[in-house]
Design a protein around this motif. Sequence first.
Motif, PDB file in Angstrom:
ATOM      1  N   THR A 119      36.284  43.621  33.297  1.00  0.00           N
ATOM      2  CA  THR A 119      35.823  42.290  33.710  1.00  0.00           C
ATOM      3  C   THR A 119      37.004  41.483  34.241  1.00  0.00           C
ATOM      4  N   ASP A 120      38.139  41.558  33.549  1.00  0.00           N
ATOM      5  CA  ASP A 120      39.354  40.845  34.001  1.00  0.00           C
ATOM      6  C   ASP A 120      39.778  41.334  35.388  1.00  0.00           C
ATOM      7  N   VAL A 121      39.762  42.672  35.579  1.00  0.00           N
ATOM      8  CA  VAL A 121      40.171  43.232  36.873  1.00  0.00           C
ATOM      9  C   VAL A 121      39.191  42.803  37.969  1.00  0.00           C
ATOM     10  N   SER A 122      37.885  42.814  37.662  1.00  0.00           N
ATOM     11  CA  SER A 122      36.910  42.431  38.697  1.00  0.00           C
ATOM     12  C   SER A 122      37.048  40.944  39.041  1.00  0.00           C
ATOM     13  N   LYS A 123      37.437  40.113  38.071  1.00  0.00           N
ATOM     14  CA  LYS A 123      37.672  38.683  38.362  1.00  0.00           C
ATOM     15  C   LYS A 123      38.848  38.535  39.330  1.00  0.00           C
ATOM     16  N   LYS A 124      39.891  39.349  39.084  1.00  0.00           N
ATOM     17  CA  LYS A 124      41.075  39.319  39.953  1.00  0.00           C
ATOM     18  C   LYS A 124      40.663  39.691  41.388  1.00  0.00           C
ATOM     19  N   PHE A 125      39.849  40.769  41.525  1.00  0.00           N
ATOM     20  CA  PHE A 125      39.421  41.203  42.859  1.00  0.00           C
ATOM     21  C   PHE A 125      38.431  40.223  43.496  1.00  0.00           C
ATOM     22  N   THR A 126      37.680  39.493  42.680  1.00  0.00           N
ATOM     23  CA  THR A 126      36.785  38.459  43.226  1.00  0.00           C
ATOM     24  C   THR A 126      37.643  37.381  43.895  1.00  0.00           C
ATOM     25  N   ARG A 127      38.732  36.994  43.217  1.00  0.00           N
ATOM     26  CA  ARG A 127      39.649  35.983  43.794  1.00  0.00           C
ATOM     27  C   ARG A 127      40.248  36.500  45.105  1.00  0.00           C
ATOM     28  N   TYR A 128      40.724  37.751  45.103  1.00  0.00           N
ATOM     29  CA  TYR A 128      41.338  38.338  46.303  1.00  0.00           C
ATOM     30  C   TYR A 128      40.332  38.349  47.458  1.00  0.00           C
ATOM     31  N   LEU A 166      39.843  40.923  58.382  1.00  0.00           N
ATOM     32  CA  LEU A 166      38.635  41.723  58.125  1.00  0.00           C
ATOM     33  C   LEU A 166      38.992  42.993  57.340  1.00  0.00           C
ATOM     34  N   VAL A 167      40.102  43.598  57.734  1.00  0.00           N
ATOM     35  CA  VAL A 167      40.575  44.787  57.004  1.00  0.00           C
ATOM     36  C   VAL A 167      40.862  44.395  55.542  1.00  0.00           C
ATOM     37  N   GLY A 168      41.472  43.215  55.378  1.00  0.00           N
ATOM     38  CA  GLY A 168      41.760  42.695  54.034  1.00  0.00           C
ATOM     39  C   GLY A 168      40.488  42.495  53.221  1.00  0.00           C
ATOM     40  N   VAL A 169      39.446  42.002  53.861  1.00  0.00           N
ATOM     41  CA  VAL A 169      38.157  41.794  53.176  1.00  0.00           C
ATOM     42  C   VAL A 169      37.614  43.146  52.693  1.00  0.00           C
ATOM     43  N   VAL A 170      37.693  44.155  53.568  1.00  0.00           N
ATOM     44  CA  VAL A 170      37.181  45.480  53.211  1.00  0.00           C
ATOM     45  C   VAL A 170      38.007  46.084  52.063  1.00  0.00           C
ATOM     46  N   PHE A 171      39.341  45.991  52.168  1.00  0.00           N
ATOM     47  CA  PHE A 171      40.225  46.612  51.178  1.00  0.00           C
ATOM     48  C   PHE A 171      40.190  45.923  49.814  1.00  0.00           C
ATOM     49  N   THR A 172      39.760  44.660  49.766  1.00  0.00           N
ATOM     50  CA  THR A 172      39.618  43.996  48.459  1.00  0.00           C
ATOM     51  C   THR A 172      38.153  44.041  48.010  1.00  0.00           C
ATOM     52  N   GLY A 173      37.245  44.012  48.992  1.00  0.00           N
ATOM     53  CA  GLY A 173      35.810  44.014  48.686  1.00  0.00           C
ATOM     54  C   GLY A 173      35.322  45.338  48.117  1.00  0.00           C
ATOM     55  N   MET A 174      35.862  46.461  48.656  1.00  0.00           N
ATOM     56  CA  MET A 174      35.434  47.787  48.181  1.00  0.00           C
ATOM     57  C   MET A 174      35.779  47.994  46.696  1.00  0.00           C
ATOM     58  N   LEU A 176      36.304  45.719  44.553  1.00  0.00           N
ATOM     59  CA  LEU A 176      35.499  44.745  43.805  1.00  0.00           C
ATOM     60  C   LEU A 176      34.114  45.318  43.511  1.00  0.00           C
ATOM     61  N   MET A 177      33.486  45.926  44.523  1.00  0.00           N
ATOM     62  CA  MET A 177      32.162  46.529  44.326  1.00  0.00           C
ATOM     63  C   MET A 177      32.238  47.634  43.260  1.00  0.00           C
ATOM     64  N   GLY A 178      33.317  48.416  43.348  1.00  0.00           N
ATOM     65  CA  GLY A 178      33.497  49.507  42.379  1.00  0.00           C
ATOM     66  C   GLY A 178      33.609  48.981  40.952  1.00  0.00           C
ATOM     67  N   TYR A 179      34.480  47.980  40.761  1.00  0.00           N
ATOM     68  CA  TYR A 179      34.686  47.437  39.412  1.00  0.00           C
ATOM     69  C   TYR A 179      33.425  46.741  38.900  1.00  0.00           C
ATOM     70  N   LEU A 180      32.747  45.991  39.796  1.00  0.00           N
ATOM     71  CA  LEU A 180      31.522  45.309  39.368  1.00  0.00           C
ATOM     72  C   LEU A 180      30.454  46.318  38.950  1.00  0.00           C
ATOM     73  N   GLY A 181      30.388  47.436  39.684  1.00  0.00           N
ATOM     74  CA  GLY A 181      29.435  48.495  39.341  1.00  0.00           C
ATOM     75  C   GLY A 181      29.714  49.047  37.952  1.00  0.00           C
ATOM     76  N   ARG A 182      31.003  49.258  37.646  1.00  0.00           N
ATOM     77  CA  ARG A 182      31.373  49.806  36.336  1.00  0.00           C
ATOM     78  C   ARG A 182      31.103  48.798  35.217  1.00  0.00           C
ATOM     79  N   VAL A 183      31.385  47.503  35.520  1.00  0.00           N
ATOM     80  CA  VAL A 183      31.126  46.445  34.528  1.00  0.00           C
ATOM     81  C   VAL A 183      29.631  46.405  34.203  1.00  0.00           C
ATOM     82  N   ASN A 184      28.791  46.472  35.236  1.00  0.00           N
ATOM     83  CA  ASN A 184      27.340  46.430  35.012  1.00  0.00           C
ATOM     84  C   ASN A 184      26.864  47.632  34.213  1.00  0.00           C
ATOM     85  N   LYS A 185      27.448  48.797  34.510  1.00  0.00           N
ATOM     86  CA  LYS A 185      27.080  50.019  33.788  1.00  0.00           C
ATOM     87  C   LYS A 185      27.401  49.875  32.285  1.00  0.00           C
ATOM     88  N   LEU A 186      28.610  49.316  31.990  1.00  0.00           N
ATOM     89  CA  LEU A 186      29.006  49.140  30.589  1.00  0.00           C
ATOM     90  C   LEU A 186      28.120  48.106  29.897  1.00  0.00           C
TER      91      LEU A 186
END
Lengths: 192, 107
Positions: A119-128, A166-174, A176-186
């Motif tokens: 959750t902490d890591v996904s918050k960091k990536f949400t900010r990025y 745009l590249v930055g959005v993709v490289f931080t957004g991807m 973020l999606m991964g971490y959020l998916g794992r958070v939801n699974k847990l």
Amino acid sequence: MKTKRIAISGLAFDSTWLSRLLHLRSGEEDDMKRLSEEAQKGWLVTGIKGMSYELVQTAPQNLIYAIDYKEKLDQDYIDIFKAGGWEYVCSAEYIHLFKAKHGTTPLHTDIESKLTILTDVSKKFTRYTLTMLFVFACSLALSALTAPWKIGFITLLLLIFTLAALVGVVFTGMPLMGYLGRVNKLKKQLGR
Amino acid sequence: MKPIELTEISCLILSTMSAPTHGYEIMKSVEADLEGRVSVGPATLYTNLSKLVDAGLCVFTEVSNKKVYEITTLGKTVLDQEVEKRRRILAFMENQMEKALEKGVSL
């Protein structure tokens, strides 16, 4: 001494049904399995550089690897892991790699602590991601305002900057999606 | 201070802090005393320690660059309450098992 590199397959993600079907390495768990297999062949991780693990050839060892996340590495943290049988290997910013003998108690023995960390890591990536989106939106608006039909030096510069954002959005957004998916699974596992 | 719901693991960790203790000593004592009956991984221990500090149930001081943890008065009160709660649950379960045995049913 022989060295080699292995690409990181995307630590933010869990392996998917598609990657399993195609026998592709995908996510943290698959990466750790691969590093363990490499250790059995005599290749040990010495560091993480860019998007790859650096390995050095040595005697084969029966090891397992695991990753933990922490903003700042300190001695207390490393000592606790050592007392639990885990030896610190290397770090890449907030990502820390540890190794241990087969059969050692895993880093996380409860879902709650893993959830806290992810959750902490996904918050960091949400900010990025939000920052990169803001930069992208501003840059796009400025590009539109500077008469794109008359491509001059400033417009070109702004377009390049917009593409980089745009590249930055993709490289931080991807991730973020991964971490959020794992958070939801847990969270589902905990019945939340 | 962030309120915390004390889990079995956080209770175990808190109970090791009657005297000032290093994080690695907590890890070792949990490993040795529980003899593998309850597994506590180092990342789980570290995350729980941070939560206990945030909740004001324990504090740490830095001694030679190493953190020494100690239970607070609030921590002792909360731990006592948790131990009492678990004692009652255990007594309830034992009572139910005795009643079942009296009826000739084994649980």
